[in-house]
Design an enzyme around this catalytic site. Structure first.
Site, PDB file in Angstrom:
ATOM      1  N   HIS A  85       0.805  -1.159  -0.078  1.00  0.00           N
ATOM      2  CA  HIS A  85       0.103  -0.022  -0.011  1.00  0.00           C
ATOM      3  C   HIS A  85       0.806   1.448   0.049  1.00  0.00           C
ATOM      4  CE1 HIS A  85      -3.711   2.303   1.256  1.00  0.00           C
ATOM      5  NE2 HIS A  85      -2.597   3.230   1.750  1.00  0.00           N
ATOM      6  N   GLU A  86       1.658   1.466   1.065  1.00  0.00           N
ATOM      7  CA  GLU A  86       2.460   2.421   0.954  1.00  0.00           C
ATOM      8  C   GLU A  86       3.616   2.545  -0.121  1.00  0.00           C
ATOM      9  OE1 GLU A  86       1.609   4.740   3.098  1.00  0.00           O
ATOM     10  OE2 GLU A  86       0.445   3.752   4.361  1.00  0.00           O
ATOM     11  N   HIS A 129       2.066   4.269  -2.795  1.00  0.00           N
ATOM     12  CA  HIS A 129       2.139   5.824  -2.836  1.00  0.00           C
ATOM     13  C   HIS A 129       3.529   6.378  -3.237  1.00  0.00           C
ATOM     14  CE1 HIS A 129      -1.942   6.394  -1.002  1.00  0.00           C
ATOM     15  NE2 HIS A 129      -1.401   5.848   0.294  1.00  0.00           N
ATOM     16  N   HIS A 162       3.906   6.081  -7.012  1.00  0.00           N
ATOM     17  CA  HIS A 162       3.236   7.233  -7.452  1.00  0.00           C
ATOM     18  C   HIS A 162       4.002   8.754  -7.279  1.00  0.00           C
ATOM     19  CE1 HIS A 162      -1.045   9.274  -7.736  1.00  0.00           C
ATOM     20  NE2 HIS A 162      -0.245   9.468  -8.868  1.00  0.00           N
TER      21      HIS A 162
END
Length: 617
Positions: free
Chosen positions: A407-408, A411, A414
């Site tokens: 998940h992190e 980020h 991205h």
């Protein structure tokens, strides 16, 4: 492989159990700590950069009254503003991450406070800019754009300023609001100090009889325990601690809400919600559609909670039972090195370049891996333009932690692709699209594990995890969003947000969302007191909308392959060069419609049916 930083103590000769203590920062191996030296080599270099940036404040302020003179003058200001912004981002990033390593450290507390003060001073120094740009006649501004080389690159940013015209005040008023910014941060800072630095939870005996100190990072792991006594005592111990602070925390949250309302009214918005959605150009209907659509889908969640109750063989399904896996014969332990390999394999559908950058992040110490005393709880990713992204974890070797890692890193990558493709002015992306990148990674990981693990028990475990991800991301975050909406509406109507009123509102929502199969324990009425996202101004709804969009994009990548991957990488590289709804629309998801949320709820319903089938004797 790094040594275990938790150093679980063995029994002594007498059989007495020792307490599992949280390690201090110095005992965490260097390879498992992020490398903030990539921003500044040491604190002294940060100090020098701080004083250099202070010197640029007057240079920015000197542009006051000149922005309409020529396109060249406007461009010079915008370029200097970008340079200052990039330097300030580095100062702030280093300061807040140093503090997050150990929130009790006085020097780090002071450094972050100074960095925040400098950001407020910079914002105040350029408060003249937006009113001056708005004072330039549109035809003159267009002539500037046409005739000034380099200014065209700021067109979208200048268009965004024009969109803000109804909510932009006079120069003097803008300066006052900028000066009030530091005071406005106080509720969140007070909550962080109470929640991270000051509050101490009791110990609980784990399954082996060891006394384990409850911490934010350990809470979920303890709540997943197979031993119901451990879950119950952890749950009761945590909330008994918050109960002692309930009035202070209620006053702190009420102050945060009043701050949001103050700034919304000062800028002539109809509500705090409208003001919070405005920067990303999100209509209020997207927020209300989410709540209404999820409310309509609650029977699917209620069915799942009833299934959990049956699978666990419980007469009463309490809130402290909702995190434990319903497949008791499976225990999944994932050491850090294995987690990295699983993440790389799971994200392989995103292409070689994506995986190469992912591995670079693992190798180059972008990540602060383990918990230490005083470290900020939870997990996050942040970026420093011109350096690289950073990720904070509190890794505990669970399957949830593996999902948190991907998940992190969603980020983080991205941020990496956006920073690489966009100039500084457009590098930062909206939170609205950020949660797409993170939850898409989670969807790919779940797919990979279900493909890799073919035995029934592990498949059940992953399926259970996926259902709980839907529950906590789509349903729970929407419940949080509805609570935020309610407390702001209460305050906007002039009603006080006392501890009892907050508990009443939260308890009613918790009962409605979880349904009749779950006991609405008295302690859960205090959950609002420990949620840091309530200090982030209508943030959490984006978890649910992003999750819904991510499900659609993940399916497309798995089904279509390279064309979908290329479109997705283009999405990751877009930054804020366009509004988030438009960026998602080009990626094939229309979040102005309730349809993506409906489809996500339908997918959840189908997963519930599959779990029911696998659990049949």
């Amino acid at each position: 492989m790094a040594k275990d930083p938790f150093q679980w103590a063995a029994e002594g000769p007498s059989g007495a159990q020792t307490t599992v203590e949280v390690p201090d920062r110095a005992s965490i191996p260097e390879e498992d700590r992020w490398r903030l030296e990539d921003i500044f080599p040491n604190d002294e270099a940060w100090e020098a950069a701080f004083h250099e940036l202070e010197g640029l404040i007057d240079k920015l302020a000197a542009f006051r009254g000149t922005l309409g003179q020529s396109g060249e003058q406007l461009l010079a200001f915008l370029q200097l503003n970008d340079e200052v912004g990039q330097r300030a981002e580095a100062l702030w990033g280093y300061a807040h991450m140093r503090l997050d390593e150990d929130t009790t450290h006085p020097e780090s507390q002071g450094r972050q406070a100074r960095a925040l003060n400098l950001l407020v001073r910079l914002e105040s120094a350029v408060a003249f800019a937006t009113p001056e740009i708005l004072a330039i006649p549109p035809e003159q501004l267009e002539r500037f754009l046409q005739e000034t080389p380099g200014l065209e690159g700021y067109r979208h940013a200048l268009d965004e300023i024009q969109r803000r015209r109804p909510h932009t005040l006079s120069e003097a008023e803008e300066r006052l609001l900028a000066m009030a910014g530091e005071v406005g941060q106080s509720p969140a800072q007070i909550f962080q100090m109470i929640n991270e630095a000051d509050i101490r939870f009791p110990t609980v005996r784990d399954e082996a009889g060891r006394e384990v100190e409850i911490t934010h990072a350990r809470f979920l792991k303890l709540m997943e325990s197979r031993d119901r006594r451990v879950r119950r005592e952890t749950f009761q111990g945590l909330y008994a601690t918050y109960q002692k602070q309930r009035n202070t925390l209620a006053a702190t949250l009420a102050a945060q809400v009043q701050k949001n309302i103050f700034f919304a009214r000062a800028r002539r918005f109809g509500s705090a919600l409208e003001a919070a959605l405005f920067p990303s150009n999100i209509p209020v209907s997207v927020y209300t559609n989410l709540i209404e659509t999820v409310r309509q889908g609650l029977p699917a969640l209620h069915r799942y909670m009833a299934l959990r109750k049956r699978a666990l063989g419980l007469d009463e399904h309490h809130m402290y039972d909702i995190y434990t896996p319903i497949v008791p014969e499976v225990t999944v332990r994932i050491p850090w090195q294995e987690a990295q390999e699983l993440a790389a394999a799971a994200l392989a559908p995103l292409g070689e370049e994506y995986v190469r950058v992912l591995r670079e992040g693992f190798r180059s110490r972008w990540i602060d891996v383990y918990e230490n005393r005083g470290k900020r709880s939870g997990a996050y990713s942040t970026g420093v333009y011109g350096v690289h992204p950073y990720v904070l974890l509190n890794y505990q070797e669970t399957l949830d932690d593996l999902f948190t890692l991907v998940h992190e890193m969603g980020h983080a990558l991205h941020t990496y692709f956006s920073n690489r493709a966009q100039p500084y002015v457009y590098a930062n992306y909206s939170i609205f699209v950020a949660e797409v990148a993170s939850t898409l990674n989670e969807a790919l990981l779940a797919h990979h594990l279900l493909e890799r693990w073919d035995d029934r028990a592990r498949r059940l475990y992953v399926l259970n995890h996926q259902l709980d991800t839907f529950r906590t991301t789509l349903f729970r975050q929407t419940m949080f969003a509805e609570f935020e909406q309610q407390i702001h509406q209460e305050a906007e109507a002039g009603r006080p947000l006392t501890a009892e009123r907050l508990a009443e509102l939260y308890g009613e929502l918790n009962a409605a969302y979880h349904g009749p199969a779950v006991v609405n324990d008295e302690e859960i009425r205090l959950e609002w007191a420990r949620i840091p996202h309530f200090y982030m101004n209508f943030y959490v709804y984006q978890y649910a909308t992003g999750f819904s969009a991510a499900q659609a994009l993940a399916r497309r990548i798995l089904e279509e392959g390279q064309p979908a991957v290329e479109a997705y990488l283009a999405f990751l590289s877009s930054g804020s060069s366009d509004y988030p709804l438009a960026v998602l629309q080009r990626a094939g998801v229309d979040m102005t419609s309730p349809e993506p949320v409906r489809q996500a709820i339908q997918a959840f319903h189908e997963l519930v049916q599959e779990l029911e089938r696998l659990l049949e004797p």
